[in-house]
Design a protein around this motif. Structure first.
Motif, PDB file in Angstrom:
ATOM      1  N   ASN A  43     -12.058   8.170   0.760  1.00  0.00           N
ATOM      2  CA  ASN A  43     -12.064   8.939   1.348  1.00  0.00           C
ATOM      3  C   ASN A  43     -10.674   8.624   1.757  1.00  0.00           C
ATOM      4  O   ASN A  43     -10.692   8.648   3.598  1.00  0.00           O
ATOM      5  CB  ASN A  43     -12.892   9.912   2.405  1.00  0.00           C
ATOM      6  CG  ASN A  43     -14.045  10.364   1.471  1.00  0.00           C
ATOM      7  OD1 ASN A  43     -13.868  11.088   0.899  1.00  0.00           O
ATOM      8  ND2 ASN A  43     -14.963   8.848   0.947  1.00  0.00           N
ATOM      9  N   LEU A  44     -10.060   8.437   1.665  1.00  0.00           N
ATOM     10  CA  LEU A  44      -8.697   7.809   2.704  1.00  0.00           C
ATOM     11  C   LEU A  44      -8.027   8.809   3.386  1.00  0.00           C
ATOM     12  O   LEU A  44      -7.312   8.309   4.129  1.00  0.00           O
ATOM     13  CB  LEU A  44      -8.114   6.585   1.588  1.00  0.00           C
ATOM     14  CG  LEU A  44      -7.338   5.050   1.797  1.00  0.00           C
ATOM     15  CD1 LEU A  44      -6.615   4.211   1.729  1.00  0.00           C
ATOM     16  CD2 LEU A  44      -8.114   4.701   3.232  1.00  0.00           C
ATOM     17  N   ASP A  45      -8.156   9.436   2.406  1.00  0.00           N
ATOM     18  CA  ASP A  45      -7.249  11.143   2.759  1.00  0.00           C
ATOM     19  C   ASP A  45      -7.352  11.595   4.129  1.00  0.00           C
ATOM     20  O   ASP A  45      -6.826  11.789   4.730  1.00  0.00           O
ATOM     21  CB  ASP A  45      -6.808  12.118   1.386  1.00  0.00           C
ATOM     22  CG  ASP A  45      -5.977  11.558   0.310  1.00  0.00           C
ATOM     23  OD1 ASP A  45      -5.145  10.933   1.037  1.00  0.00           O
ATOM     24  OD2 ASP A  45      -6.456  11.844  -0.748  1.00  0.00           O
ATOM     25  N   LYS A  46      -8.558  11.515   3.884  1.00  0.00           N
ATOM     26  CA  LYS A  46      -9.242  12.020   5.579  1.00  0.00           C
ATOM     27  C   LYS A  46      -9.754  10.933   6.554  1.00  0.00           C
ATOM     28  O   LYS A  46      -9.417  11.864   7.435  1.00  0.00           O
ATOM     29  CB  LYS A  46     -10.813  12.001   4.593  1.00  0.00           C
ATOM     30  CG  LYS A  46     -12.259  12.774   5.621  1.00  0.00           C
ATOM     31  CD  LYS A  46     -13.292  12.830   5.770  1.00  0.00           C
ATOM     32  CE  LYS A  46     -14.665  14.123   6.445  1.00  0.00           C
ATOM     33  NZ  LYS A  46     -15.702  13.805   5.922  1.00  0.00           N
ATOM     34  N   TYR A  47     -10.109   9.776   5.588  1.00  0.00           N
ATOM     35  CA  TYR A  47      -9.829   8.620   7.290  1.00  0.00           C
ATOM     36  C   TYR A  47      -8.445   7.969   7.713  1.00  0.00           C
ATOM     37  O   TYR A  47      -8.383   7.413   8.789  1.00  0.00           O
ATOM     38  CB  TYR A  47     -10.902   7.947   7.158  1.00  0.00           C
ATOM     39  CG  TYR A  47     -12.115   8.565   6.604  1.00  0.00           C
ATOM     40  CD1 TYR A  47     -13.022   9.093   8.012  1.00  0.00           C
ATOM     41  CD2 TYR A  47     -12.612   7.857   5.774  1.00  0.00           C
ATOM     42  CE1 TYR A  47     -13.742   9.790   7.091  1.00  0.00           C
ATOM     43  CE2 TYR A  47     -14.209   8.309   5.736  1.00  0.00           C
ATOM     44  CZ  TYR A  47     -14.039   8.771   6.539  1.00  0.00           C
ATOM     45  OH  TYR A  47     -16.224   9.615   6.377  1.00  0.00           O
ATOM     46  N   GLY A  48      -7.135   8.246   6.710  1.00  0.00           N
ATOM     47  CA  GLY A  48      -6.342   7.737   7.335  1.00  0.00           C
ATOM     48  C   GLY A  48      -6.249   5.807   6.807  1.00  0.00           C
ATOM     49  O   GLY A  48      -7.081   5.701   6.110  1.00  0.00           O
ATOM     50  N   VAL A  72      -2.787   4.903   3.339  1.00  0.00           N
ATOM     51  CA  VAL A  72      -2.060   5.925   2.714  1.00  0.00           C
ATOM     52  C   VAL A  72      -0.319   6.014   3.073  1.00  0.00           C
ATOM     53  O   VAL A  72      -0.187   5.687   4.028  1.00  0.00           O
ATOM     54  CB  VAL A  72      -2.477   7.033   2.756  1.00  0.00           C
ATOM     55  CG1 VAL A  72      -2.108   7.858   2.365  1.00  0.00           C
ATOM     56  CG2 VAL A  72      -4.294   6.962   2.507  1.00  0.00           C
ATOM     57  N   GLY A  76       1.526   8.159  -1.975  1.00  0.00           N
ATOM     58  CA  GLY A  76       0.466   8.178  -2.788  1.00  0.00           C
ATOM     59  C   GLY A  76      -0.559   6.609  -3.343  1.00  0.00           C
ATOM     60  O   GLY A  76      -1.681   7.062  -3.443  1.00  0.00           O
ATOM     61  N   PRO A  78      -2.118   3.801  -2.440  1.00  0.00           N
ATOM     62  CA  PRO A  78      -2.585   2.766  -1.375  1.00  0.00           C
ATOM     63  C   PRO A  78      -2.386   1.413  -1.164  1.00  0.00           C
ATOM     64  O   PRO A  78      -1.878   0.545  -2.054  1.00  0.00           O
ATOM     65  CB  PRO A  78      -3.922   2.532  -0.880  1.00  0.00           C
ATOM     66  CG  PRO A  78      -4.769   3.776  -1.781  1.00  0.00           C
ATOM     67  CD  PRO A  78      -3.558   3.945  -3.104  1.00  0.00           C
ATOM     68  N   THR A 100      -8.696   2.108  -6.835  1.00  0.00           N
ATOM     69  CA  THR A 100      -8.853   2.211  -5.741  1.00  0.00           C
ATOM     70  C   THR A 100     -10.429   1.235  -5.358  1.00  0.00           C
ATOM     71  O   THR A 100     -10.907   0.214  -4.813  1.00  0.00           O
ATOM     72  CB  THR A 100     -10.088   3.542  -5.322  1.00  0.00           C
ATOM     73  OG1 THR A 100      -9.525   4.031  -5.124  1.00  0.00           O
ATOM     74  CG2 THR A 100     -10.693   3.255  -4.684  1.00  0.00           C
TER      75      THR A 100
END
Length: 206
Positions: A43-48, A72, A76, A78, A100
């Motif tokens: 959930n990197l998009d959510k947590y940074g 991120v 796109g 990581p 991932t």
């Protein structure tokens, strides 16, 4: 897709204490688990940025490792970074292009076995932070994290250590930039470890 190589580091005793940090969306936690690590990375998009930091550095051929992170980037894909503590900042090795599952595996290896990826061909950089004078100290007693502490809280933790009610006490700032104090062991057999320079008002180091 890049293949991951592992460089094995012998673990030290007692077991390492970890903190999982998020740049946004969630409070940092010292209750680290494999499930929490996977959830954060997926959930990197959510947590940074997600940073798994260890409370004591791990000795490696590249230096004293202080943690591993993933972040991120605009394209796109990581990036993964491994950090090494220096007297005046951090050395960072960075690489990208991993899936991932590969990133999760790197974090697992570091969390469970203190193994870092093979980073000899990663991009190397240096980071010299500005000392955050107002950054507060957090107290860790075994796996419990305490914020908004006072001097009396630290003394109470030391008394509990002496009484055998806990086996480890750690005092540090979230960014690990103002030094740390760790006391672990049992009565009459303590190990005291310090790093960096702690703020004078704490009274532990000059």
């Amino acid at each position: 897709m890049k293949k991951q190589k592992i460089e094995k580091i012998e673990p030290s005793e007692p077991s390492m204490q970890f903190v999982l940090n998020y740049s946004e969306g969630r409070e940092q936690t010292s209750r680290v688990s494999k499930e929490e690590i996977r959830r954060a990375i997926e959930n990197l998009d959510k947590y940074g940025d997600v940073w798994l930091s260890n409370c004591r550095t791990v000795i490696t051929p590249y230096g004293n490792c202080s943690g591993i992170s993933c972040m991120v980037v605009p394209d796109g894909n990581p990036q993964v970074a491994v950090y090494f503590a220096m007297t005046d900042g951090l050395t960072r090795y960075v690489s990208g292009g991993y899936r991932t599952d590969d990133i999760v595996r790197m974090f697992y290896n570091y969390f469970e076995r203190l193994e870092i990826p093979e980073i000899s061909d990663w991009e190397k950089g240096y980071y010299t932070p500005v000392s955050p004078d107002d950054e507060p100290y957090y107290l860790y007693v075994d796996n419990e994290e305490y914020k908004y502490i006072t001097y009396e809280d630290v003394l109470a933790a030391l008394e509990n250590l002496e009484a055998g009610k806990c086996t480890l006490m750690l005092l540090k700032t979230p960014g690990c930039q103002n030094g740390y104090l760790e006391v672990r062991g049992t009565k009459d057999d303590y190990i005291v470890e310090t790093g960096g320079i702690m703020k004078k008002e704490i009274g532990w180091c000059s």
